[in-house]
Design an enzyme around this catalytic site. Structure first.
Site, PDB file in Angstrom:
ATOM      1  CE  LYS A 164      -6.829  -2.294   7.317  1.00 36.70           C
ATOM      2  NZ  LYS A 164      -7.111  -0.839   7.263  1.00 36.70           N
ATOM      3  CG  ASP A 224      -7.731   2.494   1.173  1.00 35.57           C
ATOM      4  OD1 ASP A 224      -8.901   2.901   1.327  1.00 35.57           O
ATOM      5  OD2 ASP A 224      -7.038   2.043   2.105  1.00 35.57           O
ATOM      6  CG  ASN A 252      -7.964   5.334   4.245  1.00 34.46           C
ATOM      7  OD1 ASN A 252      -6.897   5.380   3.642  1.00 34.46           O
ATOM      8  ND2 ASN A 252      -8.272   4.339   5.044  1.00 34.46           N
ATOM      9  CD  GLU A 269      -9.017  -0.949   1.133  1.00 32.63           C
ATOM     10  OE1 GLU A 269      -8.017  -0.984   0.388  1.00 32.63           O
ATOM     11  OE2 GLU A 269      -8.959  -1.226   2.344  1.00 32.63           O
ATOM     12  CG  ASP A 313     -10.259  -0.982   5.804  1.00 27.54           C
ATOM     13  OD1 ASP A 313     -10.461  -1.597   6.860  1.00 27.54           O
ATOM     14  OD2 ASP A 313      -9.215  -0.322   5.605  1.00 27.54           O
ATOM     15  N   GLY A 332      -3.770  -4.164   6.354  1.00 29.94           N
ATOM     16  CA  GLY A 332      -2.642  -3.924   7.258  1.00 29.94           C
ATOM     17  C   GLY A 332      -2.814  -2.597   7.957  1.00 29.94           C
ATOM     18  CE  LYS A 366      -4.813   0.096   0.720  1.00 27.13           C
ATOM     19  NZ  LYS A 366      -5.448  -0.709   1.778  1.00 27.13           N
ATOM     20  CG  LEU A 367      -1.884   3.627  -6.636  1.00 27.56           C
ATOM     21  CD1 LEU A 367      -2.181   4.378  -7.945  1.00 27.56           C
ATOM     22  CD2 LEU A 367      -0.396   3.617  -6.339  1.00 27.56           C
ATOM     23  CE  LYS A 368      -3.845   3.833   2.511  1.00 26.20           C
ATOM     24  NZ  LYS A 368      -5.051   3.403   3.203  1.00 26.20           N
ATOM     25  CB  SER A 400      -0.874  -0.038   1.255  1.00 30.49           C
ATOM     26  OG  SER A 400      -1.527   1.189   1.432  1.00 30.49           O
TER      27      SER A 400
HETATM   28  O1  NPG Z   1       0.925  -1.848   4.838  1.00 26.15           O
HETATM   29  O2  NPG Z   1       0.108  -2.042   6.834  1.00 26.15           O
HETATM   30  C1  NPG Z   1       0.195  -1.484   5.744  1.00 26.15           C
HETATM   31  C2  NPG Z   1      -0.647  -0.280   5.497  1.00 26.15           C
HETATM   32  C3  NPG Z   1      -1.848  -0.633   4.696  1.00 26.15           C
HETATM   33  O3  NPG Z   1      -2.912   1.178   3.638  1.00 26.15           O
HETATM   34  C4  NPG Z   1      -2.777   0.532   4.637  1.00 26.15           C
HETATM   35  N1  NPG Z   1      -3.406   0.777   5.772  1.00 26.15           N
HETATM   36  O4  NPG Z   1      -6.530   2.340   5.489  1.00 26.15           O
HETATM   37  O5  NPG Z   1      -5.859   0.344   5.199  1.00 26.15           O
HETATM   38  C5  NPG Z   1      -5.646   1.505   5.535  1.00 26.15           C
HETATM   39  C6  NPG Z   1      -4.252   1.911   5.918  1.00 26.15           C
HETATM   40  C7  NPG Z   1      -4.029   2.457   7.294  1.00 26.15           C
HETATM   41  C8  NPG Z   1      -2.792   2.373   7.873  1.00 26.15           C
HETATM   42  C9  NPG Z   1      -5.017   3.043   7.983  1.00 26.15           C
HETATM   43  C10 NPG Z   1      -2.542   2.873   9.134  1.00 26.15           C
HETATM   44  C11 NPG Z   1      -4.777   3.527   9.260  1.00 26.15           C
HETATM   45  C12 NPG Z   1      -3.542   3.455   9.823  1.00 26.15           C
END
Ligand code: NPG
Length: 373
Positions: free
Chosen positions: A263, A189, A191, A214, A239, A291, A162-164, A136
């Site tokens: 998760k 993703d 969020n 996502e 998620d 993750g 995966k791109l935020k 990610s």
């Molecule tokens: O590689 O663990 C990893 C990060 C994966 O993108 C990732 N996590 O929204 O899924 C999510 C995001 C995240 C990470 C969200 C940390 C909140 C805290």
């Protein structure tokens, strides 16, 4: 049957190798709570996936610390049987606080399995000894910087990128990555950063052949997700919206997504994560392991989960080196074919290294079963 003896809370902090930016903010360090439990028979470890601020969910480190110290630990100590099934029932009287519960239940399960010399993967009925890994990528400072990271991770072997995204930093960047890599498994993703009115953005993204989009909309809005899913060819994945197996059932019933990110911390622990997995499998819905920038303690749990049969898509289970120069445990390494080994030792199969605990722990509190409440 073994009895609960003690529970210790530890606050740890590790610098990330590069800051991680999402639509709700940037983190430069992994800061979390670890739980160590002792029973008559064994010791177990769990990692809480909450962060400093209640931005991903309503939970945060200080809140989790208190929930564990003042409610979950006392509830566990009241039981004669220290096992995970009993503890999960005992915790049902505490609403919410899934991440806090997961950390304690994971530690309890680790101790229980360690005592019977069983690995978590075996207990879960895992069918693979290696899992296919994705990565990610946080929101980058520029499209060029993003393309460089994508190239580096693909060269390392990662099998899904995966791109935020966030409003304004989306279509153009995803298009650039897609143009550079027409055939890779690519997802985005959000969020929960978009609104139904942003439909034009999603229509543009819909043309880019993504594996999934996502969590585009508000985490509590399954109905709007269902409406959006009906308008798009690309599968939606949820998620933040999925905090239990009941949420997953509701989302699938409504058509709010076609893929689920599991998760274990977000759903209240490994036993509930297994229920989400089983439910999705019955409905032929693919799942993958999300993750939360875990240290090796949480990563070991994720790898065991990701080895279950319903986890058919590469997860955010990346190598230790993607996060930390020096993990809390022995590092998890990615093989050139983009897979990682599932731990085979008893319980979660890893322990924090004492030298790393010395460097990373800023606070600890030990609560014993005999202590006054
Ligand atoms: O590689 O663990 C990893 C990060 C994966 O993108 C990732 N996590 O929204 O899924 C999510 C995001 C995240 C990470 C969200 C940390 C909140 C805290």
């Amino acid at each position: 049957m073994s009895r609960p003896r003690a529970l210790e809370l530890l606050r740890v902090e590790l610098p990330l190798v590069r800051p991680f930016r999402t639509s709700f903010g940037e983190v430069t360090h992994k800061r979390c709570v670890l739980v160590r439990v002792e029973t008559d028979e064994a010791e177990g470890w769990g990692e809480c996936v909450a962060d400093e601020r209640p931005d991903f969910s309503g939970e945060f480190n200080e809140g989790a610390w208190l929930a564990i110290r003042d409610f979950l630990a006392p509830a566990w100590f009241e039981e004669e049987d220290a096992g995970v099934a009993t503890a999960e029932r005992a915790f049902a009287g505490v609403r919410g606080n899934q991440m806090a519960k997961a950390a304690v239940l994971d530690a309890i399960l680790d101790a229980e399995l360690a005592a019977s010399d069983t690995s978590l993967a075996a207990w879960l009925g895992a069918e693979r000894d290696r899992v296919v890994c994705g990565v990610s990528i946080g929101i980058a400072s520029s499209t060029e910087a993003l393309l460089e990271q994508v190239n580096d991770y693909l060269a390392a072997g990662y099998r899904r990128i995966k791109l935020k995204i966030e409003p304004g930093l989306d279509v153009e960047r995803v298009r650039a990555v897609r143009a550079a890599h027409p055939d890779i498994l690519l997802s985005v993703d959000a969020n929960a950063a978009y609104r139904p009115e942003d439909i034009d953005t999603f229509r543009a993204i819909d043309d880019l052949g993504l594996l999934m989009i996502e969590q585009p909309l508000h985490h509590e809005d399954l109905v709007r997700h269902a409406e959006l899913q009906a308008l798009l060819a690309t599968d939606l994945c949820l998620d933040e919206s999925i905090r239990s197996a009941a949420d997953a059932a509701a989302a699938l019933e409504l058509g709010a997504c076609r893929i689920v990110n599991i998760k274990q911390g977000r759903v209240g622990g490994v036993p509930e994560a297994r229920r989400v997995h089983d439910l999705c499998r019955e409905r032929d819905t693919p799942v993958w392991c999300g993750g939360m920038l875990e240290t090796g303690i949480g990563r070991a749990v994720n790898l065991a989960l990701a080895a279950m049969p319903g986890f058919t898509l590469p997860g955010d289970t990346s190598a230790s080196a993607r996060y930390f120069a020096d993990d809390l445990t022995e590092p998890f390494d990615l093989a050139p074919d983009g897979t990682m080994a599932v731990p085979t030792g008893p319980g979660i199969g890893v322990r924090p290294r004492p030298d790393r605990l010395r460097d990373c722990v800023s606070r600890r509190e030990l609560i014993s079963a005999g202590d006054k409440k």
